[in-house]
Motif scaffolding. Structure first.
Motif, PDB file in Angstrom:
ATOM      1  N   UNK A 139       0.845  -1.192   0.000  1.00 43.83           N
ATOM      2  CA  UNK A 139       0.000   0.000   0.000  1.00 43.83           C
ATOM      3  C   UNK A 139       0.883   1.247   0.000  1.00 43.83           C
ATOM      4  N   UNK A 140       0.313   2.339  -0.432  1.00 39.45           N
ATOM      5  CA  UNK A 140       1.012   3.609  -0.578  1.00 39.45           C
ATOM      6  C   UNK A 140       0.248   4.681   0.188  1.00 39.45           C
ATOM      7  N   UNK A 141       0.459   4.764   1.516  1.00 39.22           N
ATOM      8  CA  UNK A 141      -0.292   5.740   2.331  1.00 39.22           C
ATOM      9  C   UNK A 141      -0.138   7.163   1.795  1.00 39.22           C
ATOM     10  N   UNK A 142      -1.267   7.860   1.689  1.00 41.72           N
ATOM     11  CA  UNK A 142      -1.263   9.243   1.225  1.00 41.72           C
ATOM     12  C   UNK A 142      -1.261   9.413  -0.276  1.00 41.72           C
ATOM     13  N   UNK A 143      -1.232   8.316  -1.018  1.00 40.13           N
ATOM     14  CA  UNK A 143      -1.223   8.382  -2.484  1.00 40.13           C
ATOM     15  C   UNK A 143      -2.518   7.786  -3.030  1.00 40.13           C
ATOM     16  N   UNK A 144      -2.840   8.129  -4.247  1.00 42.30           N
ATOM     17  CA  UNK A 144      -4.032   7.588  -4.889  1.00 42.30           C
ATOM     18  C   UNK A 144      -3.650   6.382  -5.746  1.00 42.30           C
ATOM     19  N   UNK A 145      -3.077   5.391  -5.091  1.00 45.19           N
ATOM     20  CA  UNK A 145      -2.661   4.159  -5.749  1.00 45.19           C
ATOM     21  C   UNK A 145      -3.365   3.013  -5.037  1.00 45.19           C
ATOM     22  N   UNK A 146      -4.083   2.201  -5.794  1.00 45.09           N
ATOM     23  CA  UNK A 146      -4.747   1.046  -5.195  1.00 45.09           C
ATOM     24  C   UNK A 146      -3.715   0.074  -4.633  1.00 45.09           C
ATOM     25  N   UNK A 147      -4.057  -0.649  -3.572  1.00 41.71           N
ATOM     26  CA  UNK A 147      -3.135  -1.651  -3.015  1.00 41.71           C
ATOM     27  C   UNK A 147      -2.795  -2.715  -4.058  1.00 41.71           C
ATOM     28  N   UNK A 148      -1.587  -3.221  -3.969  1.00 38.37           N
ATOM     29  CA  UNK A 148      -1.148  -4.319  -4.807  1.00 38.37           C
ATOM     30  C   UNK A 148      -1.203  -5.576  -3.962  1.00 38.37           C
ATOM     31  N   UNK A 149      -1.720  -6.649  -4.519  1.00 39.90           N
ATOM     32  CA  UNK A 149      -1.829  -7.909  -3.789  1.00 39.90           C
ATOM     33  C   UNK A 149      -1.178  -8.999  -4.633  1.00 39.90           C
ATOM     34  N   UNK A 150      -0.370  -9.861  -3.977  1.00 39.45           N
ATOM     35  CA  UNK A 150       0.304 -10.937  -4.695  1.00 39.45           C
ATOM     36  C   UNK A 150       0.229 -12.230  -3.886  1.00 39.45           C
ATOM     37  N   UNK A 151       0.141 -13.307  -4.612  1.00 42.94           N
ATOM     38  CA  UNK A 151       0.154 -14.647  -4.034  1.00 42.94           C
ATOM     39  C   UNK A 151       1.610 -15.069  -3.902  1.00 42.94           C
ATOM     40  N   UNK A 152       2.037 -15.453  -2.717  1.00 44.09           N
ATOM     41  CA  UNK A 152       3.434 -15.800  -2.475  1.00 44.09           C
ATOM     42  C   UNK A 152       3.691 -17.301  -2.392  1.00 44.09           C
ATOM     43  N   UNK A 153       2.662 -18.095  -2.549  1.00 43.51           N
ATOM     44  CA  UNK A 153       2.870 -19.546  -2.449  1.00 43.51           C
ATOM     45  C   UNK A 153       3.847 -20.018  -3.518  1.00 43.51           C
TER      46      UNK A 153
END
Length: 169
Positions: A139-153
């Motif tokens: 996540x990028x607090x204070x920015x207008x960037x959606x969270x990035x989510x990744x599968x680490x398996x």
């Protein structure tokens, strides 16, 4: 913990220095790669991924600077246009563990770089957590960037190759 959201995928591609004379892959699994790069006698170990359809990348790197090991993260998105001197925060959460990092813009407008704050042993623990993680969120607090989510398996072998490299340089 695995650092592989979509952000990690892109970092690996950019993690090797542009002027690297020798880059050798150490392990590759499910779009994640660990490598060693050597430029002018300096070695750098990295791992990450760029295997995504959103143009995002996430790389974790370590190199020896001024006699000590230095860990940092590079991440980016091909759609970004970040100023070189831009500064901000990025939070990387792997399962229930988080790292709150400060970043700066780089010479590439689609990439930012965050140095890992604190002792290098904390960085190693962060990477080890990545190896055991199931899910990463950036996540990028204070920015207008959606969270990035990744599968680490499945990224444990890549992480182990990266850590073995980091311990050798």
């Amino acid at each position: 913990m695995r650092l592989v959201p979509l952000a990690l995928a892109a970092l690996l591609a950019l993690a090797a220095p542009a002027s690297a004379q020798n880059v050798r892959n150490l392990a590759a699994i499910n779009g994640w790669t660990a490598y060693i790069a050597e430029t002018n006698g300096q070695q750098l170990c990295g791992m990450g991924t760029q295997a995504n359809n959103q143009g995002r990348f996430f790389w974790i790197k370590v190199e020896r600077l001024q006699g000590g090991l230095h860990g940092f993260i590079q991440l980016g998105d091909r759609s970004w246009n970040v100023r070189r001197e831009a500064r901000g925060r990025v939070v990387v959460a792997i399962d229930r563990q988080t790292a709150d990092l400060n970043y700066t813009g780089t010479s590439q407008p689609d990439m930012i770089e965050a140095s890992y704050q604190g002792a290098f042993n904390n960085f190693v623990r962060f990477v080890e957590a990545f190896a055991l993680g199931l899910r990463m969120q950036v996540t990028f607090p204070g920015e207008t960037v959606d969270p990035w989510i990744a599968d680490l398996r499945g990224t444990r072998a890549v992480t182990e190759a990266f850590l073995a490299c980091a311990r050798r340089i």
